[in-house]
Scaffold this active site. Structure first.
Site, PDB file in Angstrom:
ATOM      1  N   ARG A  84     -25.511   7.487  45.494  1.00  0.00           N
ATOM      2  CA  ARG A  84     -25.383   6.953  44.135  1.00  0.00           C
ATOM      3  C   ARG A  84     -26.526   5.986  43.832  1.00  0.00           C
ATOM      4  O   ARG A  84     -27.075   5.985  42.718  1.00  0.00           O
ATOM      5  CB  ARG A  84     -24.043   6.241  43.982  1.00  0.00           C
ATOM      6  CG  ARG A  84     -23.871   5.582  42.615  1.00  0.00           C
ATOM      7  CD  ARG A  84     -22.547   4.867  42.484  1.00  0.00           C
ATOM      8  NE  ARG A  84     -22.422   4.253  41.168  1.00  0.00           N
ATOM      9  CZ  ARG A  84     -21.334   3.628  40.734  1.00  0.00           C
ATOM     10  NH1 ARG A  84     -20.268   3.526  41.507  1.00  0.00           N
ATOM     11  NH2 ARG A  84     -21.291   3.101  39.530  1.00  0.00           N
ATOM     12  N   ASN A  97     -16.569  12.834  39.681  1.00  0.00           N
ATOM     13  CA  ASN A  97     -17.632  12.976  38.682  1.00  0.00           C
ATOM     14  C   ASN A  97     -18.746  13.905  39.152  1.00  0.00           C
ATOM     15  O   ASN A  97     -18.983  14.017  40.365  1.00  0.00           O
ATOM     16  CB  ASN A  97     -18.230  11.596  38.371  1.00  0.00           C
ATOM     17  CG  ASN A  97     -17.346  10.782  37.451  1.00  0.00           C
ATOM     18  OD1 ASN A  97     -16.744  11.311  36.518  1.00  0.00           O
ATOM     19  ND2 ASN A  97     -17.250   9.489  37.715  1.00  0.00           N
ATOM     20  N   CYS A 149     -10.057  11.667  33.543  1.00  0.00           N
ATOM     21  CA  CYS A 149     -10.939  10.504  33.450  1.00  0.00           C
ATOM     22  C   CYS A 149     -10.111   9.340  32.925  1.00  0.00           C
ATOM     23  O   CYS A 149      -9.130   9.549  32.210  1.00  0.00           O
ATOM     24  CB  CYS A 149     -12.109  10.799  32.511  1.00  0.00           C
ATOM     25  SG  CYS A 149     -13.277   9.435  32.298  1.00  0.00           S
ATOM     26  N   HIS A 173     -17.277  11.673  29.440  1.00  0.00           N
ATOM     27  CA  HIS A 173     -18.287  10.621  29.321  1.00  0.00           C
ATOM     28  C   HIS A 173     -19.201  10.817  28.113  1.00  0.00           C
ATOM     29  O   HIS A 173     -20.307  10.293  28.065  1.00  0.00           O
ATOM     30  CB  HIS A 173     -19.123  10.501  30.611  1.00  0.00           C
ATOM     31  CG  HIS A 173     -18.348   9.926  31.744  1.00  0.00           C
ATOM     32  ND1 HIS A 173     -18.899   9.644  32.976  1.00  0.00           N
ATOM     33  CD2 HIS A 173     -17.037   9.573  31.852  1.00  0.00           C
ATOM     34  CE1 HIS A 173     -17.973   9.140  33.780  1.00  0.00           C
ATOM     35  NE2 HIS A 173     -16.838   9.100  33.114  1.00  0.00           N
ATOM     36  N   TYR A 199     -20.281   5.169  27.615  1.00  0.00           N
ATOM     37  CA  TYR A 199     -21.398   5.995  28.072  1.00  0.00           C
ATOM     38  C   TYR A 199     -22.339   6.398  26.942  1.00  0.00           C
ATOM     39  O   TYR A 199     -23.462   6.823  27.200  1.00  0.00           O
ATOM     40  CB  TYR A 199     -20.877   7.244  28.794  1.00  0.00           C
ATOM     41  CG  TYR A 199     -20.213   6.906  30.102  1.00  0.00           C
ATOM     42  CD1 TYR A 199     -20.943   6.843  31.287  1.00  0.00           C
ATOM     43  CD2 TYR A 199     -18.855   6.611  30.157  1.00  0.00           C
ATOM     44  CE1 TYR A 199     -20.341   6.510  32.487  1.00  0.00           C
ATOM     45  CE2 TYR A 199     -18.238   6.269  31.357  1.00  0.00           C
ATOM     46  CZ  TYR A 199     -18.995   6.218  32.510  1.00  0.00           C
ATOM     47  OH  TYR A 199     -18.396   5.864  33.687  1.00  0.00           O
TER      48      TYR A 199
END
Length: 421
Positions: free
Chosen positions: A90, A144, A164, A194, A244
């Site tokens: 990440r 995700n 989500c 998102h 987002y």
């Protein structure tokens, strides 16, 4: 009822356990299996999970295992909450795109594609193993990028629904501002995972009074602060975009901001270290307050609502999920995966009708759906050219020079996870 959580060693898991314990009448779990290859983390998380159940008087049994096949055998539902490559991967997703002046983020842009490339093959392998041991099990995906992963699962014929926590977070937030119970708040929540907008906030159900204009007038500053966007955006649009959307509506400003501070992955890694130390304390028997900063707020309640409806213990219910479009948004293919309110029962999720969309939203949804088509193709089949095309199609990239450079960086940083590279 047996549930399995793949990625059960996640520091998220106590949030899930707390919800299972509190809402045991809604979802009566007899056996909960936490599956994770990281045995050291699993032991810490599993110990706290058992103490939470014991403190709240939950009679269910909690089992921990690193054996996936044994863990999912005979499960009624399997929840996926894994992170291929961990926080280290990440951290890369959030940093190397910035070298090209593009957003570094784990679910959108180049970083989001990298995560999809790593994740889709692993999730499909897990799902096939679930199907071999128990073809009737539901798969609930919280991994995700949820939209792309859910589409991969559905396309492969699995019984899957994506979940989500953005929508339930808005529901709870608006309920507090309106001084009503969350169950009284219905969202006109529309878009892709998102990439969503709250077009209406209705009291009492889908046909109730739309109080969004009042919310924006009376609490506009609070809402904008939570979104980390100027209030002028919500006032001008008259809707509430998801957090987002700041990566789209304020791209360059966010890139500058991200370049001046540690990545979110670095912050989370430090937080996880502290959380795991807490989880090892035999006196701790509830989720610690620090967990709220980790993310995933209300995830457990959304998961309980979804699992109970899919498994029949909670009956039919309306919930925001990720599922096939099925004509809901007429400008998208039926097999696109969208995030909207849906009727959920033992047969799966059926999207409810949504208001006609302004081209401002429909255009971006269509663009990102095209990117997701190409991203899934790249994740399934590999190849530098497919990665390049997906990056070129993404509205946060969209330039030949950037797509070329980002393709090379994505492959270089993810080679160990890409079988074809």
């Amino acid at each position: 009822m047996k549930l399995a959580v793949v990625g059960g060693g996640s520091t998220y898991t106590p949030e899930l356990i707390d919800g299972f314990a509190r809402l045991r009448d809604t979802l009566p779990i007899e056996e909960l299996v936490l599956v994770d290859p990281a045995a050291d983390r699993l032991e810490l998380v599993g110990g706290l999970a058992r103490r939470i159940f014991a403190k709240q008087g939950h009679p269910g049994r909690i089992v921990t295992t690193s054996d996936l096949d044994a863990g999912v055998a005979d499960a009624d539902a399997v929840l996926l909450q894994l992170r291929v490559g961990g926080q280290a991967a990440r951290n890369q997703d959030e940093t190397w795109p910035l070298e090209c002046g593009c957003i570094g983020q784990e679910t959108t842009g180049a970083g989001g594609l990298a995560k999809a490339m790593r994740t889709v093959p692993v999730v499909l392998d897990i799902a096939e193993r679930v199907r071999r041991t128990n073809p009737d099990a539901w798969i609930i995906d919280f991994t995700n990028p949820v939209g792309i992963v859910t589409r991969a699962l559905l396309q492969a014929g699995h019984k899957a629904v994506g979940l989500c926590n953005v929508a339930i977070g808005f529901q709870r937030k608006f309920a507090r501002l309106l001084d009503v119970t969350p169950g009284e708040v219905h969202l006109d929540h529309v878009g892709l995972n998102h990439l969503t907008w709250e077009l209406g906030v209705r009291l009492g159900g889908p046909d109730g009074e739309n109080v969004l204009p009042r919310l924006l007038a009376e609490h506009g500053d609070t809402i904008a602060d939570d979104l980390r966007m100027p209030r002028a955006i919500t006032d001008r649009l008259g809707v509430v975009p998801s957090y987002y959307l700041r990566y789209f509506y304020a791209h360059d400003a966010v890139v500058r901001e991200l370049g001046t501070k540690p990545s979110r992955a670095a912050e989370v890694a430090a937080m996880e270290k502290e959380l795991l130390a807490m989880y090892g304390d035999p006196a701790l028997d509830e989720k610690p307050a620090l967990l709220a900063k980790r993310g995933g707020a209300f995830y457990s309640e959304a998961a309980v609502d979804l699992a109970s409806s899919l498994l029949g213990s909670g009956g039919s219910a309306v919930q925001v999920v990720n599922t096939y479009n099925k004509g809901t948004l007429p400008f998208l293919p039926d097999d696109a995966v969208i995030e909207v309110q849906a009727r959920v029962d033992g047969t799966g999720a059926t999207p409810l009708a949504v208001p006609e969309l302004d081209p401002l939203y429909a255009g971006l949804i269509a663009n990102v759906t095209a990117y997701e088509d190409l991203a899934l193709e790249a994740a399934l089949r590999g190849g530098r050219d497919r990665v390049f095309k997906a990056l070129l199609a993404h509205p946060l990239i969209g330039q030949f020079e950037y797509a070329e450079a980002l393709t090379d960086k994505l492959i270089a940083h993810n080679r160990e996870h890409l079988a074809w590279a």
